[in-house]
Design an enzyme around this catalytic site. Structure first.
Site, PDB file in Angstrom:
ATOM      1  N   GLY A   1       6.797 -48.127  32.806  1.00  0.00           N
ATOM      2  CA  GLY A   1       7.245 -47.215  31.747  1.00  0.00           C
ATOM      3  C   GLY A   1       8.733 -47.386  31.504  1.00  0.00           C
ATOM      4  O   GLY A   1       9.543 -47.242  32.423  1.00  0.00           O
TER       5      GLY A   1
ATOM      6  N   LYS B   1       9.682 -26.831  40.541  1.00  0.00           N
ATOM      7  CA  LYS B   1      10.086 -27.406  39.246  1.00  0.00           C
ATOM      8  C   LYS B   1       9.135 -26.923  38.143  1.00  0.00           C
ATOM      9  O   LYS B   1       9.567 -26.644  37.017  1.00  0.00           O
ATOM     10  CB  LYS B   1      10.079 -28.946  39.357  1.00  0.00           C
TER      11      LYS B   1
ATOM     12  N   SER C   1      12.685 -30.775  26.914  1.00  0.00           N
ATOM     13  CA  SER C   1      11.899 -31.977  26.600  1.00  0.00           C
ATOM     14  C   SER C   1      10.698 -31.620  25.713  1.00  0.00           C
ATOM     15  O   SER C   1      10.292 -32.415  24.867  1.00  0.00           O
ATOM     16  CB  SER C   1      11.438 -32.663  27.884  1.00  0.00           C
TER      17      SER C   1
HETATM   18  N1  LIG Z   1      13.929 -37.591  30.377  1.00  0.00           N
HETATM   19  C1  LIG Z   1      14.329 -36.747  31.292  1.00  0.00           C
HETATM   20  O1  LIG Z   1      15.517 -36.401  31.373  1.00  0.00           O
HETATM   21  C2  LIG Z   1      13.382 -36.170  32.304  1.00  0.00           C
HETATM   22  C3  LIG Z   1      12.046 -36.512  32.331  1.00  0.00           C
HETATM   23  N2  LIG Z   1      11.216 -35.950  33.274  1.00  0.00           N
HETATM   24  C4  LIG Z   1       9.801 -36.299  33.349  1.00  0.00           C
HETATM   25  O2  LIG Z   1       9.649 -37.685  33.652  1.00  0.00           O
HETATM   26  C5  LIG Z   1       8.483 -38.219  33.004  1.00  0.00           C
HETATM   27  C6  LIG Z   1       8.896 -39.400  32.128  1.00  0.00           C
HETATM   28  O3  LIG Z   1       9.784 -38.904  31.143  1.00  0.00           O
HETATM   29  P1  LIG Z   1      10.520 -39.802  30.055  1.00  0.00           P
HETATM   30  O4  LIG Z   1      10.978 -41.069  30.653  1.00  0.00           O
HETATM   31  O5  LIG Z   1      11.506 -38.916  29.413  1.00  0.00           O
HETATM   32  O6  LIG Z   1       9.298 -40.088  29.066  1.00  0.00           O
HETATM   33  P2  LIG Z   1       9.242 -41.193  27.889  1.00  0.00           P
HETATM   34  O7  LIG Z   1       8.136 -40.788  26.989  1.00  0.00           O
HETATM   35  O8  LIG Z   1      10.609 -41.394  27.350  1.00  0.00           O
HETATM   36  O9  LIG Z   1       8.873 -42.517  28.665  1.00  0.00           O
HETATM   37  C7  LIG Z   1       7.598 -42.901  29.076  1.00  0.00           C
HETATM   38  C8  LIG Z   1       7.481 -44.378  28.767  1.00  0.00           C
HETATM   39  O10 LIG Z   1       6.333 -44.907  29.407  1.00  0.00           O
HETATM   40  C9  LIG Z   1       5.667 -45.747  28.464  1.00  0.00           C
HETATM   41  N3  LIG Z   1       4.263 -45.902  28.828  1.00  0.00           N
HETATM   42  C10 LIG Z   1       3.253 -45.026  28.667  1.00  0.00           C
HETATM   43  N4  LIG Z   1       2.091 -45.531  29.112  1.00  0.00           N
HETATM   44  C11 LIG Z   1       2.377 -46.803  29.532  1.00  0.00           C
HETATM   45  C12 LIG Z   1       1.606 -47.860  30.067  1.00  0.00           C
HETATM   46  N5  LIG Z   1       0.274 -47.723  30.244  1.00  0.00           N
HETATM   47  N6  LIG Z   1       2.234 -49.020  30.375  1.00  0.00           N
HETATM   48  C13 LIG Z   1       3.565 -49.175  30.175  1.00  0.00           C
HETATM   49  N7  LIG Z   1       4.350 -48.207  29.661  1.00  0.00           N
HETATM   50  C14 LIG Z   1       3.764 -47.035  29.359  1.00  0.00           C
HETATM   51  C15 LIG Z   1       5.861 -45.029  27.147  1.00  0.00           C
HETATM   52  O11 LIG Z   1       5.601 -45.865  26.051  1.00  0.00           O
HETATM   53  P3  LIG Z   1       5.046 -45.177  24.687  1.00  0.00           P
HETATM   54  O12 LIG Z   1       6.099 -44.187  24.276  1.00  0.00           O
HETATM   55  O13 LIG Z   1       4.913 -46.352  23.781  1.00  0.00           O
HETATM   56  O14 LIG Z   1       3.751 -44.516  25.040  1.00  0.00           O
HETATM   57  C16 LIG Z   1       7.334 -44.646  27.258  1.00  0.00           C
HETATM   58  O15 LIG Z   1       8.173 -45.717  26.907  1.00  0.00           O
HETATM   59  C17 LIG Z   1       7.886 -37.046  32.213  1.00  0.00           C
HETATM   60  O16 LIG Z   1       6.885 -36.416  32.949  1.00  0.00           O
HETATM   61  C18 LIG Z   1       9.068 -36.110  32.017  1.00  0.00           C
HETATM   62  O17 LIG Z   1       8.684 -34.763  31.842  1.00  0.00           O
HETATM   63  C19 LIG Z   1      11.694 -35.085  34.194  1.00  0.00           C
HETATM   64  C20 LIG Z   1      13.002 -34.716  34.188  1.00  0.00           C
HETATM   65  C21 LIG Z   1      13.951 -35.238  33.276  1.00  0.00           C
HETATM   66  C1  LIG Z   2      15.138 -28.351  33.195  1.00  0.00           C
HETATM   67  C2  LIG Z   2      14.712 -28.572  31.764  1.00  0.00           C
HETATM   68  C3  LIG Z   2      14.083 -27.321  31.235  1.00  0.00           C
HETATM   69  C4  LIG Z   2      15.986 -28.891  31.058  1.00  0.00           C
HETATM   70  O1  LIG Z   2      15.898 -28.917  29.696  1.00  0.00           O
HETATM   71  C5  LIG Z   2      13.716 -29.696  31.741  1.00  0.00           C
HETATM   72  O2  LIG Z   2      13.357 -30.226  32.781  1.00  0.00           O
HETATM   73  C6  LIG Z   2      13.068 -30.172  30.503  1.00  0.00           C
HETATM   74  O3  LIG Z   2      13.602 -29.981  29.424  1.00  0.00           O
HETATM   75  O4  LIG Z   2      11.990 -30.760  30.637  1.00  0.00           O
END
Ligand SMILES: NC(=O)C1=CN([C@@H]2O[C@H](COP(=O)(O)OP(=O)(O)OC[C@H]3O[C@@H](n4cnc5c(N)ncnc54)[C@H](OP(=O)(O)O)[C@@H]3O)[C@@H](O)[C@H]2O)C=CC1
Ligand SMILES: CC(C)(CO)C(=O)C(=O)O
Length: 303
Positions: A7, A184, A251
Site C-alpha cells: 500500500g 485508539k 480522516s
Molecule cells: N494517514 C494518516 O495520517 C493515518 C492513517 N491511519 C490509518 O492507516 C491506514 C492507512 O491509511 P492511509 O495510508 O492514510 O490510507 P490511503 O488510502 O492513503 O492508502 C492506502 C493505499 O493502499 C493501496 N491499496 C489498497 N489495496 C491495495 C492492494 N490490494 N495492493 C496494493 N495497494 C493497495 C491504496 O490504493 P487505492 O487508493 O488505489 O485503493 C492506497 O494507495 C488506515 O486504516 C488509516 O485509518 C492511522 C493514523 C494516521
Molecule cells: C486522531 C484523529 C482523529 C486525528 O484527526 C485521527 O486519527 C483521524 O483523523 O483518523
C-alpha cells in the site's frame, strides 16, 4: 531485515521511506502503474520538520516475493481482506506480518492467518499530496505502537525491535493488542464520525457546547459497548485529542469530501456489533452510523 510494505498511501509511503532512511532493504507493493513509474523516476519525497528527504532505491512490486522477514500492510481497514487474497504468495511461513489500520474491523480477517501476526496503530498525522503523489508530509508528530496478535514469539518481537531505529521515528512496543487498539478506537469513534457528519475540524467538537454534548452521548454508548471501566480517563483523552488536533480535518471527513469509502464499519460498525451481542441499546451511535451511510450514498450518486 528485508521488509515488504503493501500500500503506497500516506502511511505506506511514510513507513517505506522511514525504513529506507534508516538503511533497511525495502520493497513497496502498489497497484497504480503511474505512481510506480513516478516513484522509480523521482523517488519518494518525505517532508518532516521542515526538512525534505528524497528516498530512492526502494524496489517496486518485485517478483521475488518469498524472502521477506517482515511484511507491513498499510491499506485501509476495508482493503485488508483483499490484500490477504492478493498477497498470499508474499513471504514464507515464518515471515512476520504487521497490520497498521484504524478501527478493529480487520481483526476478523487477519485471525485466519497462519504466519506470525502483529497489529499496530499510527499516531502520526500523515498526508500524501493529491497532485504530487510521491510526496508525503508528517503533519503531526506522533508514534507507532505495535503489539503481538497471533502466533508470535519473542524472536519475532526482537526482529521488529531491531528493525525500527528510534532516531528516525518513534515505534513503541505494547503487550496487549486489545487495549492498544481499543484506546485508539474510542478516540476515532468519538471524533471521526461526528466531524464527518457536521463537516467540522476536530477542535469544534469541544469548542461548540452542543457538538460536545453530541460527542459525549456517542462516548457514553461506546464505553458501555466496550465494557470499559475507565470512563472519565478516556473522556479526558478524547477532549485532549480534539484540542491537540484542533485544526485537523479527520480522516473520515477527508474521505467523505474526496468521495472515498469510509472506515465506518471498522470503527462504528465494530462497536455496534460488540454492543449488540450483549443486548446494549446504542441509539445515538446507530443514528450516526445510518446517517453517514446515507450521506456517503448521496454523495456518490451526485458524482
Ligand atoms: N494517514 C494518516 O495520517 C493515518 C492513517 N491511519 C490509518 O492507516 C491506514 C492507512 O491509511 P492511509 O495510508 O492514510 O490510507 P490511503 O488510502 O492513503 O492508502 C492506502 C493505499 O493502499 C493501496 N491499496 C489498497 N489495496 C491495495 C492492494 N490490494 N495492493 C496494493 N495497494 C493497495 C491504496 O490504493 P487505492 O487508493 O488505489 O485503493 C492506497 O494507495 C488506515 O486504516 C488509516 O485509518 C492511522 C493514523 C494516521
Ligand atoms: C486522531 C484523529 C482523529 C486525528 O484527526 C485521527 O486519527 C483521524 O483523523 O483518523
Amino acid at each position: 531485515m528485508k521488509v515488504a510494505v503493501i500500500g503506497a498511501g500516506a502511511v505506506g509511503l511514510f513507513v517505506a521511506a522511514s525504513l529506507k532512511q534508516q538503511g533497511a532493504e525495502v520493497a513497496l507493493y502498489l497497484k497504480n502503474q503511474q505512481e510506480q513509474s513516478l516513484f522509480e523516476n523521482e523517488g519518494i519525497y518525505l517532508y518532516k520538520k521542515n526538512q525534505k528527504t528524497i528516498i530512492t532505491d526502494i524496489q517496486m512490486n518485485p517478483s521475488n516475493t518469498k524472502d521477506f522477514d517482515g511484511v507491513i500492510v498499510c491499506v485501509k481497514s476495508y482493503q485488508v481482506e483483499q490484500v490477504l487474497l492478493d498477497y498470499k504468495h508474499v513471504g514464507h511461513r515464518h515471515t512476520n506480518w504487521l497490520f497498521l489500520q484504524n478501527g478493529m474491523g480487520h481483526l476478523e480477517w487477519i485471525e485466519t492467518m497462519t504466519s506470525p501476526t502483529y497489529v499496530g496503530v499510527v499516531e502520526y498525522g500523515l498526508l500524501k499530496e493529491k497532485e504530487q503523489k510521491n510526496r508525503v508530509s508528517v503533519k503531526g508528530e506522533g508514534r507507532i505502537k505495535i503489539a503481538p496478535f497471533r502466533g508470535t514469539s519473542s524472536a519475532g518481537k526482537a526482529e521488529w525491535e531491531s528493525l525500527f531505529n528510534q532516531d528516525v521515528w518513534t515505534v513503541l512496543w505494547r503487550d496487549d493488542y486489545q487495549e492498544m487498539l481499543e484506546s485508539k478506537l474510542i478516540l476515532n469513534a468519538c471524533i471521526n464520525p461526528l466531524t464527518a457528519l457536521l463537516h467540522v475540524r476536530n477542535g469544534e467538537l469541544v469548542e461548540n457546547g452542543h457538538y460536545k454534548q453530541a460527542m459525549r452521548s456517542c462516548f457514553t454508548e461506546i464505553i458501555e459497548a466496550l465494557e470499559r471501566s475507565d470512563r472519565e480517563e478516556k473522556w479526558v483523552e478524547v477532549e485532549r485529542l480534539c484540542k491537540d488536533t484542533k485544526e485537523n480535518q479527520s480522516s473520515m471527513l477527508t474521505d467523505l469530501i474526496h468521495k472515498r469509502p469510509l472506515e465506518l464499519d471498522a470503527i462504528v460498525g465494530y462497536i455496534l456489533k460488540r454492543g449488540e451481542t450483549r443486548g446494549i441499546l446504542m441509539p445515538t451511535l446507530q443514528l450516526v452510523y445510518t446517517m453517514l451511510k446515507g450521506k456517503q450514498k448521496a454523495l456518490n450518486k451526485k458524482s
